[in-house]
Design an enzyme around this catalytic site. Structure first.
Site, PDB file in Angstrom:
ATOM      1  N   HIS A 181       0.846  -1.207   0.000  1.00  0.00           N
ATOM      2  CA  HIS A 181       0.000   0.000   0.000  1.00  0.00           C
ATOM      3  C   HIS A 181       0.872   1.244   0.000  1.00  0.00           C
ATOM      4  O   HIS A 181       2.086   1.158   0.195  1.00  0.00           O
ATOM      5  CB  HIS A 181      -0.996  -0.012   1.160  1.00  0.00           C
ATOM      6  CG  HIS A 181      -0.377   0.100   2.537  1.00  0.00           C
ATOM      7  ND1 HIS A 181       0.422  -0.886   3.079  1.00  0.00           N
ATOM      8  CD2 HIS A 181      -0.439   1.084   3.471  1.00  0.00           C
ATOM      9  CE1 HIS A 181       0.803  -0.515   4.281  1.00  0.00           C
ATOM     10  NE2 HIS A 181       0.309   0.680   4.552  1.00  0.00           N
ATOM     11  N   HIS A 194       1.495   3.926   1.863  1.00  0.00           N
ATOM     12  CA  HIS A 194       2.085   4.651   2.992  1.00  0.00           C
ATOM     13  C   HIS A 194       3.615   4.742   2.856  1.00  0.00           C
ATOM     14  O   HIS A 194       4.271   3.756   2.505  1.00  0.00           O
ATOM     15  CB  HIS A 194       1.714   3.997   4.324  1.00  0.00           C
ATOM     16  CG  HIS A 194       0.317   4.316   4.772  1.00  0.00           C
ATOM     17  ND1 HIS A 194      -0.346   3.581   5.733  1.00  0.00           N
ATOM     18  CD2 HIS A 194      -0.524   5.307   4.398  1.00  0.00           C
ATOM     19  CE1 HIS A 194      -1.552   4.101   5.920  1.00  0.00           C
ATOM     20  NE2 HIS A 194      -1.692   5.146   5.124  1.00  0.00           N
ATOM     21  N   ASP A 236       6.098   4.662   4.859  1.00  0.00           N
ATOM     22  CA  ASP A 236       6.971   3.700   5.552  1.00  0.00           C
ATOM     23  C   ASP A 236       7.022   2.353   4.820  1.00  0.00           C
ATOM     24  O   ASP A 236       7.776   1.459   5.207  1.00  0.00           O
ATOM     25  CB  ASP A 236       6.565   3.523   7.031  1.00  0.00           C
ATOM     26  CG  ASP A 236       5.200   2.902   7.220  1.00  0.00           C
ATOM     27  OD1 ASP A 236       4.230   3.370   6.599  1.00  0.00           O
ATOM     28  OD2 ASP A 236       5.091   1.921   8.001  1.00  0.00           O
ATOM     29  N   HIS A 237       6.245   2.217   3.740  1.00  0.00           N
ATOM     30  CA  HIS A 237       6.261   0.997   2.921  1.00  0.00           C
ATOM     31  C   HIS A 237       6.814   1.243   1.515  1.00  0.00           C
ATOM     32  O   HIS A 237       7.127   0.295   0.809  1.00  0.00           O
ATOM     33  CB  HIS A 237       4.848   0.407   2.817  1.00  0.00           C
ATOM     34  CG  HIS A 237       4.276   0.018   4.145  1.00  0.00           C
ATOM     35  ND1 HIS A 237       4.031  -1.269   4.519  1.00  0.00           N
ATOM     36  CD2 HIS A 237       3.929   0.781   5.218  1.00  0.00           C
ATOM     37  CE1 HIS A 237       3.568  -1.301   5.756  1.00  0.00           C
ATOM     38  NE2 HIS A 237       3.495  -0.063   6.207  1.00  0.00           N
ATOM     39  N   HIS A 291      -7.267  -0.699   5.963  1.00  0.00           N
ATOM     40  CA  HIS A 291      -6.208   0.197   6.457  1.00  0.00           C
ATOM     41  C   HIS A 291      -6.049   1.367   5.465  1.00  0.00           C
ATOM     42  O   HIS A 291      -6.070   2.535   5.856  1.00  0.00           O
ATOM     43  CB  HIS A 291      -4.917  -0.603   6.576  1.00  0.00           C
ATOM     44  CG  HIS A 291      -3.715   0.179   6.983  1.00  0.00           C
ATOM     45  ND1 HIS A 291      -3.584   0.780   8.219  1.00  0.00           N
ATOM     46  CD2 HIS A 291      -2.569   0.461   6.305  1.00  0.00           C
ATOM     47  CE1 HIS A 291      -2.410   1.389   8.274  1.00  0.00           C
ATOM     48  NE2 HIS A 291      -1.779   1.220   7.129  1.00  0.00           N
ATOM     49  N   ASP A 351      -0.029  -3.989   6.266  1.00  0.00           N
ATOM     50  CA  ASP A 351      -0.634  -3.453   7.492  1.00  0.00           C
ATOM     51  C   ASP A 351      -2.100  -3.852   7.622  1.00  0.00           C
ATOM     52  O   ASP A 351      -2.884  -3.148   8.257  1.00  0.00           O
ATOM     53  CB  ASP A 351      -0.543  -1.916   7.508  1.00  0.00           C
ATOM     54  CG  ASP A 351       0.869  -1.411   7.780  1.00  0.00           C
ATOM     55  OD1 ASP A 351       1.771  -2.226   8.036  1.00  0.00           O
ATOM     56  OD2 ASP A 351       1.053  -0.175   7.720  1.00  0.00           O
ATOM     57  N   HIS A 354       4.747  -4.788  10.849  1.00  0.00           N
ATOM     58  CA  HIS A 354       5.166  -4.085  12.071  1.00  0.00           C
ATOM     59  C   HIS A 354       5.277  -5.015  13.282  1.00  0.00           C
ATOM     60  O   HIS A 354       4.507  -5.962  13.423  1.00  0.00           O
ATOM     61  CB  HIS A 354       4.175  -2.963  12.411  1.00  0.00           C
ATOM     62  CG  HIS A 354       4.193  -1.826  11.439  1.00  0.00           C
ATOM     63  ND1 HIS A 354       5.046  -0.753  11.567  1.00  0.00           N
ATOM     64  CD2 HIS A 354       3.469  -1.605  10.320  1.00  0.00           C
ATOM     65  CE1 HIS A 354       4.829   0.101  10.563  1.00  0.00           C
ATOM     66  NE2 HIS A 354       3.876  -0.400   9.786  1.00  0.00           N
TER      67      HIS A 354
HETATM   68 FE    FE Z   1       3.009   0.704   8.078  1.00  0.00          FE
HETATM   69 ZN    ZN Z   2       0.339   1.615   6.612  1.00  0.00          ZN
END
Ligand code: FE
Ligand code: ZN
Length: 254
Positions: free
Chosen positions: A52, A54, A56-57, A108, A128, A166
């Site tokens: 996805h 985001h 951090d990905h 999410h 996530d 995570h």
């Molecule tokens: Fe994440």
């Molecule tokens: Zn995420």
């Protein structure tokens, strides 16, 4: 094919699928740790899988593909820079010897997809959407969408290894124990996870069988979970989606 965790930021895992001198990474939010992993182990990056949008990905994609021809698989929509192969429900891709099928798993985020391989040992990269003992926050999707996304996982083989992004397991289990204080599997797992974290060990991957026994977000049809949700929300006769909605917002405020 072997799978390793590359820790990133405070609690992310970038999963590295390694075959001989090549590897594929899932959700490289940080390019630096991936490059270090490649150098240290003398590996060449072959492809990237994205679950996805985001940061951090996805934050490491552009740097990792610079001057190279590397396939970057991810959600359709054209909103993530660097994706070369857009995927949707029912698509499948080949990573080394394994075929992975694509599930759309919104909740999410709306674009969230997951990767499942049923060859040799079943493997799930769920980003996530599912965590050990929990699920992703509903930033974009509805409880109904998350319920149906999680349902796709519930029917996978019990021995499926679940690679979440995570290390949230311990805090998830503290909440899960509020919902199901009498769940003995959960109590035992909590004790194991406390010990693992004390030793600084990873708690992932999990398995589908484990999650079905301890994760309240996969257990909204279980009597004790429903009763807890009804007590917390002062609502009666919640259906499965209603239970999920209540425990998700309960967790958000926990
Ligand atoms: Fe994440
Ligand atoms: Zn995420």
């Amino acid at each position: 094919m072997e799978i390793f965790a590359i820790p990133a930021f405070t609690d992310n895992y970038i999963w590295a699928v390694v075959e001989k001198d090549q590897f594929v990474v899932v959700d490289p939010g940080d390019s630096l740790v991936v490059k270090e992993f490649a150098e240290k182990n003398n590996l060449q990056l072959r492809a990237i899988l994205i679950t996805h949008w985001h940061p951090d990905h996805t934050g490491g994609i552009i740097e990792l593909v610079k001057d190279k021809s590397i396939s970057v698989y991810g959600p359709k929509g054209g909103h993530i820079d660097g994706i070369t192969d857009e995927l949707k429900e029912g698509d499948s891709i080949r990573i080394f010897d394994n075929e992975f099928s694509i599930f759309e798993t919104p909740g999410h985020t709306l674009d969230h997809i997951s990767y499942f391989s049923n060859e040799n040992k079943p493997i799930l990269f769920c980003g996530d959407t599912l965590f050990s003992g929990g699920c992703g926050r509903l930033f974009e999707g509805t409880p109904d969408q998350m319920f149906h996304s999680l349902n796709k996982f519930s029917s996978l083989p019990g021995n499926t290894k679940v690679y979440c992004t995570h290390e949230y397991t311990l805090s998830n289990l503290k909440f899960a124990l509020e919902v199901e204080p009498k769940n003995q599997d959960l109590i035992n797992y909590y004790d194991q996870v406390v010990e693992k974290r004390d030793r600084n060990e990873y708690t992932l991957p999990s398995t589908i069988e484990k999650e079905l026994n301890i994760n309240p977000f996969l257990r909204s049809s279980i009597e004790e979970v429903r009763k807890s949700a009804e007590l917390y929300s002062s609502k009666a006769n919640l259906d499965d989606v209603g239970v999920l909605a209540v425990i998700r917002s309960w967790k958000d405020n926990f």
